[in-house]
Design a protein around this motif. Structure first.
Motif, PDB file in Angstrom:
ATOM      1  N   ALA A  20       0.818  -1.211   0.000  1.00  0.00           N
ATOM      2  CA  ALA A  20       0.000   0.000   0.000  1.00  0.00           C
ATOM      3  C   ALA A  20       0.851   1.259   0.000  1.00  0.00           C
ATOM      4  N   ALA A  21       1.836   1.306   0.911  1.00  0.00           N
ATOM      5  CA  ALA A  21       2.695   2.481   0.992  1.00  0.00           C
ATOM      6  C   ALA A  21       3.611   2.576  -0.227  1.00  0.00           C
ATOM      7  N   ALA A  22       4.132   1.424  -0.697  1.00  0.00           N
ATOM      8  CA  ALA A  22       5.032   1.434  -1.849  1.00  0.00           C
ATOM      9  C   ALA A  22       4.316   1.915  -3.107  1.00  0.00           C
ATOM     10  N   ASP A  23       3.090   1.449  -3.326  1.00  0.00           N
ATOM     11  CA  ASP A  23       2.324   1.888  -4.497  1.00  0.00           C
ATOM     12  C   ASP A  23       2.052   3.382  -4.441  1.00  0.00           C
ATOM     13  N   PHE A  29       5.920   9.980  -6.176  1.00  0.00           N
ATOM     14  CA  PHE A  29       7.313  10.331  -6.471  1.00  0.00           C
ATOM     15  C   PHE A  29       7.834   9.607  -7.713  1.00  0.00           C
ATOM     16  N   GLY A  30       6.932   9.403  -8.672  1.00  0.00           N
ATOM     17  CA  GLY A  30       7.294   8.689  -9.884  1.00  0.00           C
ATOM     18  C   GLY A  30       8.482   9.280 -10.616  1.00  0.00           C
ATOM     19  N   LYS A  31       8.588  10.600 -10.619  1.00  0.00           N
ATOM     20  CA  LYS A  31       9.697  11.235 -11.352  1.00  0.00           C
ATOM     21  C   LYS A  31      11.027  11.109 -10.613  1.00  0.00           C
ATOM     22  N   TYR A  32      10.980  10.641  -9.371  1.00  0.00           N
ATOM     23  CA  TYR A  32      12.210  10.395  -8.611  1.00  0.00           C
ATOM     24  C   TYR A  32      12.401   8.889  -8.419  1.00  0.00           C
ATOM     25  N   GLY A  33      12.088   8.122  -9.461  1.00  0.00           N
ATOM     26  CA  GLY A  33      12.054   6.668  -9.356  1.00  0.00           C
ATOM     27  C   GLY A  33      13.329   6.050  -8.827  1.00  0.00           C
ATOM     28  N   THR A  34      14.476   6.469  -9.378  1.00  0.00           N
ATOM     29  CA  THR A  34      15.753   5.883  -8.958  1.00  0.00           C
ATOM     30  C   THR A  34      16.034   6.168  -7.484  1.00  0.00           C
ATOM     31  N   LEU A  36      13.860   6.910  -5.172  1.00  0.00           N
ATOM     32  CA  LEU A  36      12.882   6.210  -4.349  1.00  0.00           C
ATOM     33  C   LEU A  36      13.282   4.742  -4.167  1.00  0.00           C
ATOM     34  N   LEU A  37      13.718   4.109  -5.254  1.00  0.00           N
ATOM     35  CA  LEU A  37      14.139   2.714  -5.159  1.00  0.00           C
ATOM     36  C   LEU A  37      15.356   2.551  -4.252  1.00  0.00           C
ATOM     37  N   GLU A  38      16.293   3.501  -4.343  1.00  0.00           N
ATOM     38  CA  GLU A  38      17.477   3.450  -3.483  1.00  0.00           C
ATOM     39  C   GLU A  38      17.097   3.607  -2.019  1.00  0.00           C
ATOM     40  N   LEU A  39      16.152   4.513  -1.747  1.00  0.00           N
ATOM     41  CA  LEU A  39      15.687   4.711  -0.368  1.00  0.00           C
ATOM     42  C   LEU A  39      15.020   3.452   0.160  1.00  0.00           C
ATOM     43  N   GLN A  40      14.140   2.869  -0.645  1.00  0.00           N
ATOM     44  CA  GLN A  40      13.455   1.655  -0.208  1.00  0.00           C
ATOM     45  C   GLN A  40      14.439   0.506  -0.024  1.00  0.00           C
ATOM     46  N   GLY A  41      15.466   0.454  -0.871  1.00  0.00           N
ATOM     47  CA  GLY A  41      16.499  -0.563  -0.708  1.00  0.00           C
ATOM     48  C   GLY A  41      17.268  -0.382   0.587  1.00  0.00           C
ATOM     49  N   SER A  42      17.591   0.871   0.909  1.00  0.00           N
ATOM     50  CA  SER A  42      18.292   1.157   2.161  1.00  0.00           C
ATOM     51  C   SER A  42      17.445   0.784   3.369  1.00  0.00           C
ATOM     52  N   MET A  43      16.146   1.116   3.310  1.00  0.00           N
ATOM     53  CA  MET A  43      15.258   0.767   4.415  1.00  0.00           C
ATOM     54  C   MET A  43      15.180  -0.742   4.590  1.00  0.00           C
ATOM     55  N   GLY A  44      15.137  -1.478   3.463  1.00  0.00           N
ATOM     56  CA  GLY A  44      15.095  -2.933   3.550  1.00  0.00           C
ATOM     57  C   GLY A  44      16.354  -3.504   4.185  1.00  0.00           C
ATOM     58  N   ARG A  45      17.503  -2.962   3.797  1.00  0.00           N
ATOM     59  CA  ARG A  45      18.770  -3.442   4.377  1.00  0.00           C
ATOM     60  C   ARG A  45      18.865  -3.109   5.857  1.00  0.00           C
ATOM     61  N   VAL A  46      18.431  -1.902   6.228  1.00  0.00           N
ATOM     62  CA  VAL A  46      18.426  -1.521   7.645  1.00  0.00           C
ATOM     63  C   VAL A  46      17.497  -2.446   8.436  1.00  0.00           C
ATOM     64  N   GLY A  47      16.315  -2.733   7.859  1.00  0.00           N
ATOM     65  CA  GLY A  47      15.374  -3.622   8.525  1.00  0.00           C
ATOM     66  C   GLY A  47      15.948  -5.002   8.759  1.00  0.00           C
ATOM     67  N   ARG A  48      16.636  -5.541   7.743  1.00  0.00           N
ATOM     68  CA  ARG A  48      17.243  -6.871   7.883  1.00  0.00           C
ATOM     69  C   ARG A  48      18.359  -6.861   8.927  1.00  0.00           C
ATOM     70  N   GLU A  49      19.163  -5.806   8.907  1.00  0.00           N
ATOM     71  CA  GLU A  49      20.246  -5.695   9.889  1.00  0.00           C
ATOM     72  C   GLU A  49      19.687  -5.608  11.310  1.00  0.00           C
ATOM     73  N   SER A 121      14.827  13.457  -0.605  1.00  0.00           N
ATOM     74  CA  SER A 121      16.285  13.350  -0.714  1.00  0.00           C
ATOM     75  C   SER A 121      16.955  13.395   0.656  1.00  0.00           C
ATOM     76  N   LYS A 122      16.439  14.227   1.572  1.00  0.00           N
ATOM     77  CA  LYS A 122      17.017  14.308   2.910  1.00  0.00           C
ATOM     78  C   LYS A 122      16.768  13.024   3.695  1.00  0.00           C
ATOM     79  N   ILE A 123      15.559  12.469   3.520  1.00  0.00           N
ATOM     80  CA  ILE A 123      15.263  11.206   4.196  1.00  0.00           C
ATOM     81  C   ILE A 123      16.197  10.113   3.685  1.00  0.00           C
ATOM     82  N   ALA A 124      16.381  10.078   2.350  1.00  0.00           N
ATOM     83  CA  ALA A 124      17.263   9.067   1.753  1.00  0.00           C
ATOM     84  C   ALA A 124      18.690   9.206   2.280  1.00  0.00           C
TER      85      ALA A 124
END
Length: 331
Positions: A20-23, A29-34, A36-49, A121-124
């Motif tokens: 829901a949140a990802a969609d 933020f469609g125009k900031y796709g790259t 956004l994906l990097e931020l979500q990837g970082s959050m996933g790695r932090v979550g796993r750690e 960008s600041k959150i990322a």
């Protein structure tokens, strides 16, 4: 405690990365796709750690924490988890501020409105920094945190103290701190309130970090007054039979000072007989949290004389063979 703080941060990350949140983020933020994906990837790695760190902390011998250096390291872990939780709040508020998952989403899920709204960008950037901090924490621990395992009386007292602190923290969690547990909570409440007058054993089975203890504590807080007496006992890998017995007596006899004072000089067998006699006459509700092996539960279960008064015993465990000790159909 660090385990609880980490667990809540993991929960929020999971919601932030859910469909829901990802969609919604992709739409907004469609125009900031790259980025956004990097931020979500970082959050996933932090979550796993954080999840691995949480599991390590849960399995760590609690005696090794009874030193100032280790406590200082745990405080640093908590700080990182708190900052990550704030960043997820910022992200979700940013994603949902103009849509259906805005203010109502925060109120329902227990999120707080950020004090100052950051850009994507600041959150990322901040999440990247958190990711770096997390990668350094294990190295810091290995370099500076000694392992203390003396097994003396002070350690025994420390085990009881930490168990009580954990129980108090978990029992104070609000409803909104538990997400997606309604079905399981209702099932537990039905089993506790069932017509079966035999003493039944209920088991919560799952991997570390899944929220078993938080769920059990929430149900315990809501349902315990329906029983004549009740107790919460944390077992863990540092199980000490005498500590458990004395902890139970302290909770069950909290209003009877004379009984408490008379048990101070009792040996283990006398403590066990005192509990047996007390529980045999009452409808009780006892939770054994974090049971690791069959022998421990068999050792404790000798205290329970199964009188037909509707008593209930609940245990949380990550071991299927321990959960199999539950009454039929009560896992």
């Amino acid at each position: 405690m660090a385990e609880i703080v980490i667990l809540l941060a993991i929960r929020k990350i999971g919601i932030a990365l859910a469909k829901a949140a990802a969609d919604q983020a992709s739409v907004q933020f469609g125009k900031y796709g790259t980025q956004l994906l990097e931020l979500q990837g970082s959050m996933g790695r932090v979550g796993r750690e954080l999840r691995v760190m949480h599991d390590v902390l849960c399995q760590m011998n609690i005696r090794s924490r009874n030193n100032q250096v280790h406590e200082g390291w745990l405080e640093e872990v908590q700080k990182v988890a708190y900052v990550m939780e704030d960043m997820v709040d910022e992200y979700l508020y940013l994603v949902g501020r103009e849509h259906d998952i805005g203010c109502c989403f925060f109120l329902k899920k227990g999120f707080k409105k950020p004090r100052s709204l950051l850009s994507l960008s600041k959150i990322a950037f901040k999440v990247k920094e958190i990711e770096k901090d997390l990668s350094h924490l294990p190295d810091t621990k290995n370099r500076w945190v000694p392992t203390i395992n003396n097994g003396d009386a002070s350690n025994s007292n420390y085990i009881v103290k930490r168990s009580q602190e954990l129980a108090n923290i978990l029992r104070s969690l609000d409803e909104e701190d538990l997400v997606g547990v309604d079905k399981n909570r209702e099932q537990l409440e039905q089993w506790l309130a069932g017509d079966d007058q035999e003493c039944s054993v209920i088991a919560l089975l799952g991997m570390g970090g899944l929220g078993k203890t938080a769920l059990a504590a929430n149900v315990y807080r809501k349902e315990r007054e329906k029983f004549q007496c009740y107790a919460w006992v944390s077992i863990s890998q540092t199980y000490s039979r005498e500590d458990v017995l004395r902890n139970m007596i302290k909770q069950l006899f909290k209003d009877t000072a004379s009984v408490l004072s008379s048990t101070l000089a009792m040996d283990i067998m006398s403590l066990e007989e005192t509990l047996k006699k007390y529980l045999d006459q009452r409808k009780y509700f006892i939770i054994f949290d974090d049971v690791w092996d069959l022998e421990t539960f068999h050792d404790l279960s000798r205290m329970f004389i199964h009188s037909d008064n509707g008593s209930r015993v609940m245990l949380t465990t990550r071991e299927a063979r321990v959960a199999a000790l539950a009454s039929r159909g009560h896992i």
